[in-house]
Design a protein around this motif. Structure first.
Motif, PDB file in Angstrom:
ATOM      1  N   ARG A  10       0.827  -1.205   0.000  1.00  0.00           N
ATOM      2  CA  ARG A  10       0.000   0.000   0.000  1.00  0.00           C
ATOM      3  C   ARG A  10       0.870   1.268   0.000  1.00  0.00           C
ATOM      4  O   ARG A  10       0.605   2.225  -0.732  1.00  0.00           O
ATOM      5  CB  ARG A  10      -0.917  -0.026   1.222  1.00  0.00           C
ATOM      6  CG  ARG A  10      -1.894   1.129   1.303  1.00  0.00           C
ATOM      7  CD  ARG A  10      -2.848   0.916   2.459  1.00  0.00           C
ATOM      8  NE  ARG A  10      -3.689  -0.258   2.246  1.00  0.00           N
ATOM      9  CZ  ARG A  10      -4.562  -0.724   3.146  1.00  0.00           C
ATOM     10  NH1 ARG A  10      -4.662  -0.126   4.329  1.00  0.00           N
ATOM     11  NH2 ARG A  10      -5.290  -1.787   2.876  1.00  0.00           N
ATOM     12  N   ALA A  30      -6.378   9.188  -2.429  1.00  0.00           N
ATOM     13  CA  ALA A  30      -7.191   8.073  -1.956  1.00  0.00           C
ATOM     14  C   ALA A  30      -8.092   7.557  -3.075  1.00  0.00           C
ATOM     15  O   ALA A  30      -8.270   6.345  -3.245  1.00  0.00           O
ATOM     16  CB  ALA A  30      -8.031   8.507  -0.755  1.00  0.00           C
ATOM     17  N   LEU A  35      -8.585   3.645  -1.971  1.00  0.00           N
ATOM     18  CA  LEU A  35      -8.391   3.358  -0.556  1.00  0.00           C
ATOM     19  C   LEU A  35      -9.152   4.388   0.277  1.00  0.00           C
ATOM     20  O   LEU A  35      -9.376   5.518  -0.171  1.00  0.00           O
ATOM     21  CB  LEU A  35      -6.905   3.438  -0.181  1.00  0.00           C
ATOM     22  CG  LEU A  35      -5.976   2.355  -0.707  1.00  0.00           C
ATOM     23  CD1 LEU A  35      -4.530   2.713  -0.349  1.00  0.00           C
ATOM     24  CD2 LEU A  35      -6.335   0.988  -0.118  1.00  0.00           C
ATOM     25  N   ASP A  39      -6.582   5.349   5.513  1.00  0.00           N
ATOM     26  CA  ASP A  39      -5.489   4.440   5.137  1.00  0.00           C
ATOM     27  C   ASP A  39      -4.471   5.148   4.258  1.00  0.00           C
ATOM     28  O   ASP A  39      -3.254   4.928   4.378  1.00  0.00           O
ATOM     29  CB  ASP A  39      -6.048   3.225   4.393  1.00  0.00           C
ATOM     30  CG  ASP A  39      -6.853   2.310   5.297  1.00  0.00           C
ATOM     31  OD1 ASP A  39      -6.740   2.465   6.528  1.00  0.00           O
ATOM     32  OD2 ASP A  39      -7.584   1.449   4.779  1.00  0.00           O
ATOM     33  N   THR A  40      -4.964   6.018   3.380  1.00  0.00           N
ATOM     34  CA  THR A  40      -4.060   6.758   2.507  1.00  0.00           C
ATOM     35  C   THR A  40      -3.180   7.703   3.321  1.00  0.00           C
ATOM     36  O   THR A  40      -1.960   7.783   3.098  1.00  0.00           O
ATOM     37  CB  THR A  40      -4.860   7.574   1.476  1.00  0.00           C
ATOM     38  OG1 THR A  40      -5.685   6.683   0.717  1.00  0.00           O
ATOM     39  CG2 THR A  40      -3.932   8.327   0.537  1.00  0.00           C
TER      40      THR A  40
END
Length: 327
Positions: A10, A30, A35, A39-40
């Motif tokens: 990732r 993102a 994502l 999380d990004t």
């Protein structure tokens, strides 16, 4: 590809996207990575800690990529330094170990490894630590690691470690048996076949061996045997089995040299090798995805080519002509 410097998939994707864009908002990045924004942003924070990305001073919430040549070069230099330090520490520990093991205590010659995870780890570690040769006796019923899961074998063979392996005939009939053996032969490993092996066994550099300790149904366990009289006995057992086993030759590694007289082709050699390993015509046809009549026709052609009248004579002729060599 950047896993070697500590980035997961990732984080690498985020860095690659940021390099392609030059700079981007978290929301846009993102969306590009498919994502969640949280999380990004977490991936970007990781990149920031590695010196691969930074927040724009001109615009809040905007991230810019650090130049790969500079940022990655610094990380790779650091990684090389850490590897050099690790190699030095390993060399010192190995020297210390050799000094302490000059006259090891009896109870230090054998380790007991219990549990599927521990057995698997030790089995792979033993091969990854080999520098010269790995010898193995293989049955059709793996305890903890199947042939398809043995990544360490491919890695070791790729480093130039030679393999001598004796497999039970049952392995040839397994769904993935021929595929695994063809891959091994393609790596220039030497494979031989017997009806049954006396025990599963793997020996690395004639200095470390591993044998199973438990039977069916019990928790996987194994003995790791260090250099000793017991290890020499295990190596002698392997050599005895190897000496009496029949060599296996399949299409992935078969090479037919051109001669003035006609000789068998690659498929003929595959059929002959499997027959010499004890398989029936029907089993050979199934393994090689051929018709039964095709196998029988080719065997008859080999007998005519050899000028023999029985399959026993054909086997002898094959060895005499070098079609199947016992090296």
């Amino acid at each position: 590809m950047l896993g070697a410097i500590g980035l997961d998939e990732r984080q690498e994707s985020a860095y690659r996207a940021l390099v392609a864009l030059g700079a981007a908002e978290v929301t846009d990045l993102a969306h590009r990575l498919a994502l969640p924004e949280t999380d990004t942003e977490r991936a970007l924070r990781r990149l920031e800690s590695q010196g691969l990305a930074a927040q724009s001073s001109a615009r809040t919430g905007r991230w810019v990529a650090a130049p790969p040549g500079v940022a990655l070069g610094a990380l790779l230099t650091q990684q090389r330094h850490e590897l050099e330090q690790a190699e030095l520490a390993a060399a010192l520990l190995a020297e210390e170990y050799r000094a302490e093991a000059a006259e090891p205590a009896v109870h230090d010659l054998v380790e007991v490894v219990t549990g599927a995870s521990a057995v698997t780890h030790r089995f792979l570690q033993l091969q990854l630590g080999a520098t010269d040769e790995v010898c193995a006796l293989v049955s059709g019923k793996p305890i903890a690691v199947s042939g398809m899961d043995n990544d360490a074998e491919e890695l070791a063979a790729g480093r130039g470690v030679s393999y001598r392996v004796v497999v039970e005939r049952e392995v040839l009939t397994l769904p993935s048996g021929i595929v695994e053996l063809s891959a091994a032969l393609g790596r220039d490993e030497q494979i031989r076949v017997v009806d049954r092996v006396p025990t599963k066994l793997v020996v690395a550099d004639r200095a470390l061996a591993m044998v199973p300790l438990t039977g069916r149904g019990a928790e996987p366990a194994a003995l790791v045997v260090h250099a000793s009289g017991l290890l020499e006995s295990l190596m002698g057992l392997f050599e005895a089995v190897w000496r009496d086993a029949l060599p296996l030759r399949l299409g992935a590694s078969a090479q037919v040299t051109e001669t003035e007289a006609p000789g068998p082709d690659v498929t003929d050699l595959e059929i002959l090798s499997l027959l010499l390993a004890g398989m029936t015509d029907a089993s050979v046809a199934k393994q090689l995805d051929l018709g039964l009549r095709t196998v029988q026709r080719r065997v008859k052609g080999l007998m005519e080519l050899s000028g023999v009248t029985t399959r026993l004579q054909l086997g002898w002729h094959a060895y005499e002509k070098g079609w199947v060599a016992r090296r």
